[in-house]
Scaffold this motif. Sequence first.
Motif, mmCIF file in Angstrom:
data_model
loop_
_atom_site.group_PDB
_atom_site.id
_atom_site.type_symbol
_atom_site.label_atom_id
_atom_site.label_comp_id
_atom_site.label_asym_id
_atom_site.label_seq_id
_atom_site.Cartn_x
_atom_site.Cartn_y
_atom_site.Cartn_z
ATOM 1 N N LEU A 72 0.847 -1.199 0.000
ATOM 2 C CA LEU A 72 0.000 0.000 0.000
ATOM 3 C C LEU A 72 0.881 1.247 0.000
ATOM 4 C CD1 LEU A 72 -2.755 1.368 0.097
ATOM 5 C CD2 LEU A 72 -2.717 1.094 2.599
ATOM 6 N N ALA A 73 1.942 1.239 0.782
ATOM 7 C CA ALA A 73 2.856 2.381 0.850
ATOM 8 C C ALA A 73 3.442 2.700 -0.525
ATOM 9 C CB ALA A 73 3.958 2.104 1.864
ATOM 10 N N VAL A 74 3.865 1.667 -1.248
ATOM 11 C CA VAL A 74 4.441 1.876 -2.583
ATOM 12 C C VAL A 74 3.407 2.505 -3.512
ATOM 13 C CG1 VAL A 74 5.287 0.669 -4.656
ATOM 14 C CG2 VAL A 74 6.212 0.092 -2.398
ATOM 15 N N HIS A 75 2.182 1.994 -3.496
ATOM 16 C CA HIS A 75 1.122 2.543 -4.354
ATOM 17 C C HIS A 75 0.855 4.017 -4.057
ATOM 18 C CE1 HIS A 75 -0.239 -0.986 -6.542
ATOM 19 N NE2 HIS A 75 -0.233 -1.689 -5.417
ATOM 20 N N ALA A 100 -6.662 9.230 -2.190
ATOM 21 C CA ALA A 100 -5.930 8.230 -2.975
ATOM 22 C C ALA A 100 -6.169 6.827 -2.425
ATOM 23 C CB ALA A 100 -4.440 8.562 -2.975
ATOM 24 N N VAL A 101 -6.207 6.690 -1.094
ATOM 25 C CA VAL A 101 -6.469 5.384 -0.474
ATOM 26 C C VAL A 101 -7.840 4.883 -0.894
ATOM 27 C CG1 VAL A 101 -6.956 4.238 1.741
ATOM 28 C CG2 VAL A 101 -4.923 5.658 1.506
ATOM 29 N N ARG A 102 -8.853 5.750 -0.795
ATOM 30 C CA ARG A 102 -10.212 5.350 -1.194
ATOM 31 C C ARG A 102 -10.235 4.895 -2.652
ATOM 32 N NH1 ARG A 102 -14.678 7.011 2.144
ATOM 33 N NH2 ARG A 102 -13.962 8.296 3.865
ATOM 34 N N SER A 103 -9.669 5.695 -3.544
ATOM 35 C CA SER A 103 -9.687 5.359 -4.974
ATOM 36 C C SER A 103 -8.945 4.061 -5.256
ATOM 37 C CB SER A 103 -9.056 6.491 -5.789
ATOM 38 O OG SER A 103 -9.850 7.642 -5.692
ATOM 39 N N LEU A 104 -7.762 3.925 -4.672
ATOM 40 C CA LEU A 104 -6.955 2.727 -4.872
ATOM 41 C C LEU A 104 -7.689 1.480 -4.391
ATOM 42 C CD1 LEU A 104 -4.202 1.310 -5.499
ATOM 43 C CD2 LEU A 104 -3.616 1.772 -3.126
ATOM 44 N N LEU A 105 -8.278 1.557 -3.202
ATOM 45 C CA LEU A 105 -8.920 0.372 -2.638
ATOM 46 C C LEU A 105 -10.264 0.069 -3.295
ATOM 47 C CD1 LEU A 105 -7.772 0.785 1.046
ATOM 48 C CD2 LEU A 105 -6.919 -0.807 -0.682
ATOM 49 N N VAL A 106 -10.972 1.090 -3.762
ATOM 50 C CA VAL A 106 -12.197 0.841 -4.542
ATOM 51 C C VAL A 106 -11.821 0.061 -5.801
ATOM 52 C CG1 VAL A 106 -13.919 1.971 -6.017
ATOM 53 C CG2 VAL A 106 -13.631 2.715 -3.655
ATOM 54 N N ALA A 107 -10.730 0.464 -6.457
ATOM 55 C CA ALA A 107 -10.293 -0.243 -7.665
ATOM 56 C C ALA A 107 -9.780 -1.644 -7.326
ATOM 57 C CB ALA A 107 -9.207 0.567 -8.377
ATOM 58 N N ALA A 108 -8.971 -1.765 -6.281
ATOM 59 C CA ALA A 108 -8.389 -3.062 -5.914
ATOM 60 C C ALA A 108 -9.457 -4.068 -5.511
ATOM 61 C CB ALA A 108 -7.383 -2.887 -4.779
ATOM 62 N N LEU A 109 -10.514 -3.586 -4.877
ATOM 63 C CA LEU A 109 -11.599 -4.468 -4.431
ATOM 64 C C LEU A 109 -12.683 -4.624 -5.487
ATOM 65 C CD1 LEU A 109 -11.797 -3.169 -0.774
ATOM 66 C CD2 LEU A 109 -11.097 -5.464 -1.482
ATOM 67 N N ASP A 110 -12.507 -3.941 -6.623
ATOM 68 C CA ASP A 110 -13.472 -3.983 -7.725
ATOM 69 C C ASP A 110 -14.867 -3.579 -7.252
ATOM 70 O OD1 ASP A 110 -14.141 -4.310 -10.407
ATOM 71 O OD2 ASP A 110 -14.747 -6.393 -10.122
ATOM 72 N N LEU A 111 -14.900 -2.493 -6.461
ATOM 73 C CA LEU A 111 -16.179 -1.946 -6.002
ATOM 74 C C LEU A 111 -16.689 -0.948 -7.030
ATOM 75 C CD1 LEU A 111 -15.271 -1.297 -2.257
ATOM 76 C CD2 LEU A 111 -16.590 -3.204 -3.183
ATOM 77 N N PRO A 112 -17.994 -0.724 -7.061
ATOM 78 C CA PRO A 112 -18.528 0.262 -8.002
ATOM 79 C C PRO A 112 -17.931 1.643 -7.732
ATOM 80 C CG PRO A 112 -20.307 -0.961 -6.933
ATOM 81 C CD PRO A 112 -19.038 -1.338 -6.246
ATOM 82 N N PRO A 113 -17.573 2.413 -8.778
ATOM 83 C CA PRO A 113 -16.973 3.736 -8.574
ATOM 84 C C PRO A 113 -17.823 4.652 -7.699
ATOM 85 C CG PRO A 113 -16.874 3.122 -10.880
ATOM 86 C CD PRO A 113 -17.682 2.073 -10.180
ATOM 87 N N GLY A 117 -16.825 7.535 -1.060
ATOM 88 C CA GLY A 117 -17.453 8.634 -0.331
ATOM 89 C C GLY A 117 -16.532 9.833 -0.237
ATOM 90 N N ARG A 118 -16.996 10.843 0.451
ATOM 91 C CA ARG A 118 -16.214 12.047 0.669
ATOM 92 C C ARG A 118 -15.267 11.810 1.826
ATOM 93 N NH1 ARG A 118 -21.287 13.456 1.407
ATOM 94 N NH2 ARG A 118 -20.853 14.320 3.441
ATOM 95 N N SER A 119 -14.013 12.237 1.671
ATOM 96 C CA SER A 119 -13.046 12.006 2.733
ATOM 97 C C SER A 119 -13.027 13.145 3.742
ATOM 98 C CB SER A 119 -11.652 11.795 2.145
ATOM 99 O OG SER A 119 -11.267 12.900 1.380
ATOM 100 N N GLY A 120 -13.343 14.333 3.357
ATOM 101 C CA GLY A 120 -13.280 15.467 4.285
ATOM 102 C C GLY A 120 -14.555 15.610 5.086
ATOM 103 N N GLY A 121 -14.552 16.546 6.010
ATOM 104 C CA GLY A 121 -15.753 16.848 6.781
ATOM 105 C C GLY A 121 -15.938 15.941 7.968
ATOM 106 N N ALA A 122 -17.132 16.003 8.514
ATOM 107 C CA ALA A 122 -17.445 15.249 9.728
ATOM 108 C C ALA A 122 -17.664 13.778 9.415
ATOM 109 C CB ALA A 122 -18.689 15.821 10.391
#
Length: 147
Positions: A72-75, A100-113, A117-122
């Motif tokens: 994960l660190a390399v990615h 970047a973590v969300r995008s990478l893991l959504v792709a790695a897990l083959d989840l629907p784009p 979710g939103r990373s900022g905020g509450a």
Amino acid sequence: MDYRYVECGLDDVVLVGLDPERVVDGERGVGFPRIGRLHRVIAEAIVSRAGPLSGSEVRFLRTEAGLAPAELAVHLGRTEAEVTRWEASIEGLPDAVEAAVRSLLVAALDLPPRSAGRSGGAREAGSILIDGSDPARYRVLEPERAR
């Protein structure tokens, strides 16, 4: 019956309508049918929630994606030590890294784009409630529909 599924490494996942207690060869234990499907639904719920990811959520997603902390660190162009600190909740993820973590893991897990979710905020409040009444069709419940 509701079951707090802490065995997955997360404190806020509740299985609704599933009794995981099993007796095998006279020994009591806990078992979950179609655990791969269950973990996929949990992963999608995590990345769909608004707010920052917790360290345990990063660890869960990374593990489900089959990545070691060093991979994960390399990615991400980061160090393994940083990933370890995020997962231990010693440090929070910087906003740009979290996206970047969300995008990478959504792709790695083959989840629907649409899952990302939103990373900022509450942080979105409440537990992740999973309908476990039919393990062939695990699904996330809205909090008001869970009871």
